[in-house]
Motif scaffolding. Sequence first.
Motif, mmCIF file in Angstrom:
data_model
loop_
_atom_site.group_PDB
_atom_site.id
_atom_site.type_symbol
_atom_site.label_atom_id
_atom_site.label_comp_id
_atom_site.label_asym_id
_atom_site.label_seq_id
_atom_site.Cartn_x
_atom_site.Cartn_y
_atom_site.Cartn_z
ATOM 1 N N THR A 178 24.597 61.307 -1.979
ATOM 2 C CA THR A 178 25.181 62.889 -1.496
ATOM 3 C C THR A 178 26.190 62.642 -2.501
ATOM 4 O O THR A 178 26.531 62.601 -4.058
ATOM 5 C CB THR A 178 26.427 61.977 -0.559
ATOM 6 O OG1 THR A 178 26.868 61.359 -1.671
ATOM 7 C CG2 THR A 178 25.970 61.704 0.352
ATOM 8 N N GLN A 201 20.913 50.019 6.769
ATOM 9 C CA GLN A 201 19.280 49.934 6.263
ATOM 10 C C GLN A 201 19.419 49.093 4.994
ATOM 11 O O GLN A 201 20.020 48.787 4.741
ATOM 12 C CB GLN A 201 19.606 52.123 5.788
ATOM 13 C CG GLN A 201 18.104 52.126 5.294
ATOM 14 C CD GLN A 201 18.590 53.752 4.782
ATOM 15 O OE1 GLN A 201 19.617 54.657 5.332
ATOM 16 N NE2 GLN A 201 17.056 54.290 3.957
ATOM 17 N N GLN A 238 22.353 65.100 -1.274
ATOM 18 C CA GLN A 238 20.618 65.247 -0.547
ATOM 19 C C GLN A 238 21.290 63.776 0.963
ATOM 20 O O GLN A 238 22.527 63.519 0.947
ATOM 21 C CB GLN A 238 19.615 63.778 -1.177
ATOM 22 C CG GLN A 238 19.308 65.221 -2.317
ATOM 23 C CD GLN A 238 18.798 66.332 -2.200
ATOM 24 O OE1 GLN A 238 17.724 66.131 -1.429
ATOM 25 N NE2 GLN A 238 18.408 67.613 -2.792
ATOM 26 N N VAL A 239 20.117 62.811 1.742
ATOM 27 C CA VAL A 239 20.474 61.637 2.279
ATOM 28 C C VAL A 239 21.258 61.166 1.351
ATOM 29 O O VAL A 239 21.083 60.598 0.119
ATOM 30 C CB VAL A 239 19.490 61.431 3.010
ATOM 31 C CG1 VAL A 239 18.194 62.243 3.892
ATOM 32 C CG2 VAL A 239 18.298 60.563 1.576
ATOM 33 N N TYR A 240 22.204 60.450 2.365
ATOM 34 C CA TYR A 240 22.882 58.893 1.430
ATOM 35 C C TYR A 240 22.069 57.871 0.941
ATOM 36 O O TYR A 240 20.916 58.052 1.729
ATOM 37 C CB TYR A 240 23.680 58.367 2.853
ATOM 38 C CG TYR A 240 24.777 56.701 2.305
ATOM 39 C CD1 TYR A 240 26.002 57.521 1.779
ATOM 40 C CD2 TYR A 240 24.056 55.738 2.759
ATOM 41 C CE1 TYR A 240 26.213 56.386 1.643
ATOM 42 C CE2 TYR A 240 24.760 54.602 2.088
ATOM 43 C CZ TYR A 240 26.501 54.991 1.709
ATOM 44 O OH TYR A 240 26.694 54.086 0.884
ATOM 45 N N SER A 264 21.434 57.762 7.774
ATOM 46 C CA SER A 264 20.765 59.118 8.830
ATOM 47 C C SER A 264 20.323 58.170 9.646
ATOM 48 O O SER A 264 21.273 57.030 10.391
ATOM 49 C CB SER A 264 19.318 58.502 7.737
ATOM 50 O OG SER A 264 19.954 58.757 6.269
ATOM 51 N N GLU A 265 19.608 59.088 10.466
ATOM 52 C CA GLU A 265 19.621 58.419 11.619
ATOM 53 C C GLU A 265 20.744 58.698 12.915
ATOM 54 O O GLU A 265 21.589 57.961 13.706
ATOM 55 C CB GLU A 265 19.050 57.441 12.079
ATOM 56 C CG GLU A 265 17.549 56.679 10.966
ATOM 57 C CD GLU A 265 16.770 58.325 11.099
ATOM 58 O OE1 GLU A 265 16.773 58.214 12.639
ATOM 59 O OE2 GLU A 265 15.897 58.662 10.614
ATOM 60 N N LYS A 313 12.343 54.968 5.007
ATOM 61 C CA LYS A 313 14.019 54.467 5.315
ATOM 62 C C LYS A 313 13.605 53.030 5.758
ATOM 63 O O LYS A 313 12.881 52.935 6.689
ATOM 64 C CB LYS A 313 14.919 55.207 5.954
ATOM 65 C CG LYS A 313 15.252 56.045 5.540
ATOM 66 C CD LYS A 313 16.359 57.415 5.742
ATOM 67 C CE LYS A 313 16.695 57.863 6.079
ATOM 68 N NZ LYS A 313 15.237 58.514 5.591
#
Length: 410
Positions: free
Chosen positions: A344, A155, A339-341, A255-256, A166
């Motif tokens: 964090t 990403q 939160q999301v990377y 994520s994912e 993203k």
Amino acid sequence: MSKYFFFLLTVLLDSSFLEAQSCRLETRMKTSKDIVVACYYFPNYHTRDREDPRISNQHWENWSEWELVKQAKPRFEGHHQPNVPAWGYTDEKDPKIMKKKIQTAVEYGIDVFIFDWYNYNGQPFLNRCLDEGFLKAKNCRKIKFSLMWANHDWQDLYPYTLGEKKDWLYTGKVTPESFDKIGNELISKYFTQPNYWKIDGKAYFSIYDIQRFIDSFGSMEKTRKAMDQLRKKAIQSGLKGVHWNLIAWGMPILSEQDAPKDIPALIKALGFDSATSYVWIHHARLDKPQTDYNHVRNQYFAHWEKVKKTYSVPYYPNVTMGWDPTPRTNQEKPWKGNQVYPYTNTIGNNTPENFKRALQMTKERLLNDPDSPRIININCWNEWTEGSYLEPDVVHGYDYLKAVKAVFSN
């Protein structure tokens, strides 16, 4: 009578002497450096790969992730940023730069560099550090090296703004045909190098995202077949095979990502030779913007005790120096943790003294358990944008490296 007395006395003295010698030998064995110290190496501190136009087009010519390190700011009260490298913003694809890193690593007790290795469906990525820097350094063979295939989706995080869509540049999945070619390259280019790390004659090769790896082949059975095929190729090349190592994690970072539900069963089904961890936070919750280092350590140690009992293969413990991915966040926007990377929470109080204590505790656990393997890994040699590095900075100098040497040099 007197002769008999002196005979008994001699025997007793000899027995006491032998017992004392045995105790000294046992003490020496328990404090000697019989533990292999491996250290992860993240190769993103050199100019972008020339064959990768998508990455190069994101930034200017000769961009590297040092730019995020330079621009980092404190994101909350008590937060230390930026971290400034004492060696400067060096280019790791330069063999002279890598020569200094190798020399320093060996001097301070690092036995192996485990390079985060990237190959997206046959396309090498971030490989110039290893291929042009490390392997061409004049002192390359003074240290062992191996590969951890960082086969996660890639990403754009350079930087990332919370809430934005993203931008996925690569998928970690490969085709079976591509993996066959990748395997040939692994053997010819790396596994057969004289200083490639081998365990019982087998080339150590680690998989980071096991779920993406399985997705590449479509089933556990086909994945096992591909792994066995690489083993056979390694044997045909003169090795004793491939030592397949699993990066086992319970909590995803990126994520994912999907964590495997039954790692013990997966280890058996795929025939892994060992398991380990990449970083503590795969197994520990960060409940504060700066979660205390020792609290995170204790969570990881609890995980370690659990997997020692449930995994059917040796488990190599990890010691993490720190965690702070805030340099990868947009420095001009407000920061929100948990939160999301990369938004964090972070690890705080990761002083050289606390890091040294974690190393010592890990060493003692290994030496006091006759069934434990004599291998540990450290995160990380140079994860500057994730706040986990042993390379000297302007605040602590060589103190983290000195901790490694102090614990494992005797």
